[in-house]
Enzyme design. Structure first.
Site, PDB file in Angstrom:
ATOM      1  N   LEU A   1       0.893  -1.160   0.000  1.00 58.00           N
ATOM      2  CA  LEU A   1       0.000   0.000   0.000  1.00 58.00           C
ATOM      3  C   LEU A   1       0.925   1.201   0.000  1.00 58.00           C
ATOM      4  CD1 LEU A   1      -2.655  -0.974   2.731  1.00 58.00           C
ATOM      5  CD2 LEU A   1      -2.932  -1.032   0.253  1.00 58.00           C
ATOM      6  N   ASP A   2       0.663   2.195  -0.846  1.00 60.26           N
ATOM      7  CA  ASP A   2       1.567   3.341  -0.913  1.00 60.26           C
ATOM      8  C   ASP A   2       1.509   4.165   0.373  1.00 60.26           C
ATOM      9  OD1 ASP A   2      -0.530   5.276  -1.147  1.00 60.26           O
ATOM     10  OD2 ASP A   2      -0.587   4.999  -3.306  1.00 60.26           O
ATOM     11  N   LEU A   3       2.419   5.096   0.481  1.00 56.07           N
ATOM     12  CA  LEU A   3       2.583   5.910   1.692  1.00 56.07           C
ATOM     13  C   LEU A   3       1.293   6.611   2.106  1.00 56.07           C
ATOM     14  CD1 LEU A   3       5.007   6.654   3.537  1.00 56.07           C
ATOM     15  CD2 LEU A   3       5.291   8.705   2.155  1.00 56.07           C
TER      16      LEU A   3
END
Length: 188
Positions: free
Chosen positions: A51-53
């Site tokens: 999951l991206d930042l």
């Protein structure tokens, strides 16, 4: 040295990843990692996918490489469910376009299912189901149809649901959840 290494006992965690936490084994920038949220006595384990930042929500963490590979490989088609808040009002023709598919740089991508959960004055809340897991796929699909993602939260991976876990919380998966994940991979 010719000695067989002991295979570590498999562990399976569900983590409610906060925004600002990275899904990587090592981060030279020193940012907080999902694995930093695990209990201190947990064996070495890895995030299943990413999951991206700026995305929050359910991420699975395990040392079972075979299951992790099955859950992330597109050929198995394990569904991931997201709640997405996008800028503007989403029209039915745009929902249909997301379902039909859109060309991205690495090929054709589509939402397996997408529906409007609710509308706000200046935004729309969607529920999107994907079964491939390309890099930043939800954000890229929605950008291609002219809607900026304001908030993105993954609420399910296959049969495992986030439920009411607090942000930053970690729990062990149940035996039933692990078996359900294995069956989801086998069906693919």
């Amino acid at each position: 040295d010719g000695e067989a290494l002991k295979r570590p006992k498999p562990v399976y965690f569900a983590v409610n990843k906060p925004i600002g936490v990275v899904c990587t084994a090592r981060d030279p920038a020193g940012r907080p990692r999902v694995t930093d949220l695990l209990p201190p006595n947990a064996p070495r384990a890895f995030c299943v996918g990413r999951l991206d930042l700026a995305t929050e929500g359910l991420i699975l963490v395990t040392n079972d490489g075979e299951l992790a590979n099955g859950l992330t490989h597109p050929r198995h088609g394990v569904e991931k469910i997201y709640h997405v808040q996008v800028a503007g009002q989403m029209e039915p023709d745009v929902l249909a376009q997301l379902h039909r598919g859109i060309h991205l740089a690495e090929g054709f991508a589509h939402a397996k299912h997408v529906r409007i959960k609710s509308r706000r004055k200046r935004s729309t809340i969607l529920e999107m189901v994907l079964d491939e897991g390309r890099n930043r796929e939800v954000r890229r699909l929605l950008a291609r149809v002219g809607h900026k993602v304001q908030r993105l939260k993954r609420i399910a991976v296959g049969p495992v649901r986030l439920g009411d876990m607090p942000v930053g919380a970690v729990r062990l998966l149940t035996i039933r959840e692990i078996e359900s994940l294995q069956k989801a991979v086998a069906r693919g």
